[in-house]
Design a protein around this motif. Sequence first.
Motif, PDB file in Angstrom:
ATOM      1  N   ILE A   1      -8.245  10.018  -3.848  1.00  0.00           N
ATOM      2  CA  ILE A   1      -9.183   9.088  -3.201  1.00  0.00           C
ATOM      3  C   ILE A   1      -9.638   8.013  -4.188  1.00  0.00           C
ATOM      4  N   ALA A   2     -10.007   8.422  -5.399  1.00  0.00           N
ATOM      5  CA  ALA A   2     -10.499   7.458  -6.390  1.00  0.00           C
ATOM      6  C   ALA A   2      -9.423   6.465  -6.795  1.00  0.00           C
ATOM      7  N   ASP A   3      -8.164   6.905  -6.797  1.00  0.00           N
ATOM      8  CA  ASP A   3      -7.049   6.032  -7.176  1.00  0.00           C
ATOM      9  C   ASP A   3      -6.454   5.316  -5.967  1.00  0.00           C
ATOM     10  N   LYS A   4      -7.058   5.497  -4.798  1.00  0.00           N
ATOM     11  CA  LYS A   4      -6.577   4.878  -3.554  1.00  0.00           C
ATOM     12  C   LYS A   4      -5.111   5.207  -3.290  1.00  0.00           C
ATOM     13  N   GLY A   5      -4.744   6.438  -3.610  1.00  0.00           N
ATOM     14  CA  GLY A   5      -3.406   6.935  -3.304  1.00  0.00           C
ATOM     15  C   GLY A   5      -2.340   6.620  -4.328  1.00  0.00           C
ATOM     16  N   ALA A   6      -2.693   5.925  -5.398  1.00  0.00           N
ATOM     17  CA  ALA A   6      -1.672   5.425  -6.325  1.00  0.00           C
ATOM     18  C   ALA A   6      -1.399   6.340  -7.518  1.00  0.00           C
ATOM     19  N   THR A   7      -2.080   7.476  -7.628  1.00  0.00           N
ATOM     20  CA  THR A   7      -1.865   8.382  -8.758  1.00  0.00           C
ATOM     21  C   THR A   7      -0.435   8.915  -8.755  1.00  0.00           C
ATOM     22  N   ARG A   8       0.161   8.982  -9.936  1.00  0.00           N
ATOM     23  CA  ARG A   8       1.490   9.569 -10.081  1.00  0.00           C
ATOM     24  C   ARG A   8       1.393  10.751 -11.037  1.00  0.00           C
ATOM     25  N   ILE A   9       2.200  11.790 -10.773  1.00  0.00           N
ATOM     26  CA  ILE A   9       2.135  13.005 -11.577  1.00  0.00           C
ATOM     27  C   ILE A   9       3.536  13.424 -12.022  1.00  0.00           C
ATOM     28  N   VAL A  10       3.586  14.322 -13.006  1.00  0.00           N
ATOM     29  CA  VAL A  10       4.799  15.086 -13.296  1.00  0.00           C
ATOM     30  C   VAL A  10       4.481  16.532 -12.972  1.00  0.00           C
ATOM     31  N   VAL A  11       5.471  17.278 -12.491  1.00  0.00           N
ATOM     32  CA  VAL A  11       5.239  18.646 -12.039  1.00  0.00           C
ATOM     33  C   VAL A  11       6.430  19.518 -12.410  1.00  0.00           C
ATOM     34  N   ARG A  12       6.167  20.665 -13.016  1.00  0.00           N
ATOM     35  CA  ARG A  12       7.240  21.599 -13.356  1.00  0.00           C
ATOM     36  C   ARG A  12       7.499  22.483 -12.147  1.00  0.00           C
TER      37      ARG A  12
ATOM     38  N   GLU B   1       0.831  -1.204   0.000  1.00  0.00           N
ATOM     39  CA  GLU B   1       0.000   0.000   0.000  1.00  0.00           C
ATOM     40  C   GLU B   1       0.865   1.253   0.000  1.00  0.00           C
ATOM     41  N   TYR B   2       1.925   1.244   0.785  1.00  0.00           N
ATOM     42  CA  TYR B   2       2.804   2.410   0.889  1.00  0.00           C
ATOM     43  C   TYR B   2       3.452   2.738  -0.447  1.00  0.00           C
ATOM     44  N   LEU B   3       3.871   1.709  -1.191  1.00  0.00           N
ATOM     45  CA  LEU B   3       4.573   1.912  -2.456  1.00  0.00           C
ATOM     46  C   LEU B   3       3.644   1.887  -3.667  1.00  0.00           C
ATOM     47  N   SER B   4       2.345   1.975  -3.438  1.00  0.00           N
ATOM     48  CA  SER B   4       1.402   1.857  -4.549  1.00  0.00           C
ATOM     49  C   SER B   4       1.545   2.967  -5.572  1.00  0.00           C
TER      50      SER B   4
ATOM     51  N   GLY C   1      -0.258   7.283   9.914  1.00  0.00           N
ATOM     52  CA  GLY C   1      -1.222   6.197  10.023  1.00  0.00           C
ATOM     53  C   GLY C   1      -1.427   5.393   8.758  1.00  0.00           C
ATOM     54  N   GLY C   2      -0.825   5.837   7.639  1.00  0.00           N
ATOM     55  CA  GLY C   2      -0.898   5.048   6.415  1.00  0.00           C
ATOM     56  C   GLY C   2      -1.870   5.605   5.388  1.00  0.00           C
ATOM     57  N   VAL C   3      -1.927   4.938   4.230  1.00  0.00           N
ATOM     58  CA  VAL C   3      -2.699   5.432   3.100  1.00  0.00           C
ATOM     59  C   VAL C   3      -4.190   5.492   3.421  1.00  0.00           C
ATOM     60  N   SER C   4      -4.715   4.479   4.073  1.00  0.00           N
ATOM     61  CA  SER C   4      -6.149   4.477   4.372  1.00  0.00           C
ATOM     62  C   SER C   4      -6.540   5.679   5.230  1.00  0.00           C
ATOM     63  N   ALA C   5      -5.709   5.991   6.212  1.00  0.00           N
ATOM     64  CA  ALA C   5      -5.968   7.154   7.064  1.00  0.00           C
ATOM     65  C   ALA C   5      -5.870   8.441   6.251  1.00  0.00           C
ATOM     66  N   THR C   6      -4.926   8.496   5.320  1.00  0.00           N
ATOM     67  CA  THR C   6      -4.783   9.671   4.461  1.00  0.00           C
ATOM     68  C   THR C   6      -6.032   9.891   3.623  1.00  0.00           C
ATOM     69  N   LEU C   7      -6.528   8.830   3.016  1.00  0.00           N
ATOM     70  CA  LEU C   7      -7.714   8.954   2.167  1.00  0.00           C
ATOM     71  C   LEU C   7      -8.927   9.410   2.970  1.00  0.00           C
TER      72      LEU C   7
ATOM     73  N   LEU D   1       1.097  11.661  -6.439  1.00  0.00           N
ATOM     74  CA  LEU D   1       0.356  12.904  -6.225  1.00  0.00           C
ATOM     75  C   LEU D   1       0.165  13.188  -4.740  1.00  0.00           C
ATOM     76  N   ARG D   2      -0.059  12.150  -3.954  1.00  0.00           N
ATOM     77  CA  ARG D   2      -0.332  12.381  -2.531  1.00  0.00           C
ATOM     78  C   ARG D   2       0.875  12.964  -1.805  1.00  0.00           C
TER      79      ARG D   2
END
Length: 533
Positions: free
Chosen positions: A374-385, A107-110, A299-305, A288-289
Amino acid sequence: MDDILIRGGQVIDGTGAPARVADVAIRAGRIVAIEADRADSADRVIDAHGSVVAPGFIDIHTHSDFTLPLNPKAEAKIRQGVTTEVVGNCGFSVAPALPGKVDALREYLSGSAPWLTFEETDFARYMDRWPDIAVNTVMQVGHNTLRLMAMGMENRAPREAELRHMQDMLEEGLLAGALGLSSGLFTAPGSFSERDELRALGRVLKAHGARYSSHIRDESHAVHEAVAEAIDIGEHCGVHVQIAHMKLSGTDSWGQADRLLAAIDAARGRGVDVHGDQYPYDWATNPLRFLLPTWLHEGGVSATLERLADPYVRSRIRQKIAEVGFNNFGQIESWADIRIAISPRGAAEPGRTIEEIARERRCDPLDAVCDVIIADKGATRIVVRSMSEADVRAIAADPSALVGSDGPCVAPYGVTGQGKPHPRLYGTFPRLIGHYARDLGLLTLPQAIAKMTGGAAAALGLADRGLLREGQAADVVLFDPATIIDRSTYDDPHQYPAGIATVIVNGTIVIDGSEHTGALPGRLLRRRGAVLA
């Protein structure tokens, strides 16, 4: 008879010395001769006239432990000329994964390894089960992973038994041959640690002749204090320090590259063994998170969401962003500078900016961010300038700044071909050579190659790689200096570079005529004392 004879190329040996015309002979996985007009015959003769012959490139900062088991041909890296990857960076490692805690690590590395299979393992077993792949691999133990295993996602100092547990797990990895410890102090749970904890782990590194690398605590408004903290660990503990992906992130920090480089140079002047690495782009990438305040992650991803669904929490985040910007990234110019890279559960379309998503959904940009996470359960990845091109050029022009893609090894096909990841995964090394050295003239070609070969080998303690010399392992790349260039873009990232004709790993040809042979000759390199071989 030689196995391979490379005739008539411009040999650039990785020391920074000028090119010289010579033949390179390879036998039984080793370089046996570098000389003019070699008379011996060979099973395979490669005509290298007009080409540069260089040591295989060393990607000193990667996350390919998340993808190489899925992509053993190492397509995106081997086609750049990379023959060795250093994995387990930024405090993230796939091992150890203790009984009952595998799901927590998954979950942490999702957001970084959404497709990888995790299983219960110690570090030694993890290394022993590493698959056959096309490139050499060097492993590190991740501090965030150790902390997760010892005390979860709690925001406090470790108790004595917990600290001892982390030290024991680190020692187990070092005895198995890991290079050292990596930290990711920019996000939880590494961000919850204090200097005494890091120094305690540094003492374990010192006892084993191992090394320390760090994604520092802040790369934006407190970047100089964070660099000083990393240097302190090396100075206090007497260990080598690698400062990861050097940058000035956030508009408030732009223009300070000279100060950053001067601090590292000053540390070297007083005897600290310290290096830094860079990827030559002004965009970064992360889950993204991780852009959001670190207290959210306790507390972990679930607590974050759960927190992100609370309107009051969103208002607190909005205020924090207005005051200081994004965690580790600082202030950015626009929500258009954050783009979706990968959305494993289809929460947002890759390539779309947060500005576009918010406009389409008729909502506030931060609400769009929280909803996607939330919809991606924390797994979304982004690029950012988040960086300025002027700072990128200043760091790239420093001959002592090493080169790391900071990315996993992917391919345009299969599970790792999804989304629109950062172009650095496909283009870091040819971009430095073709754009920054050849086109912009920030470095000579021998200087650029030394940064990614001999310089990297010295920083890692590699005994027999990184240079073209008799007796060295035969990791070799041939490229056309006039045409080598990256072709990966943010809109179309899954593109291999141009100009690289041949790549040899441990004496076996992996890229032949710009095509992959299917060979998997890479070795897992293990540290023994201060030497890596």
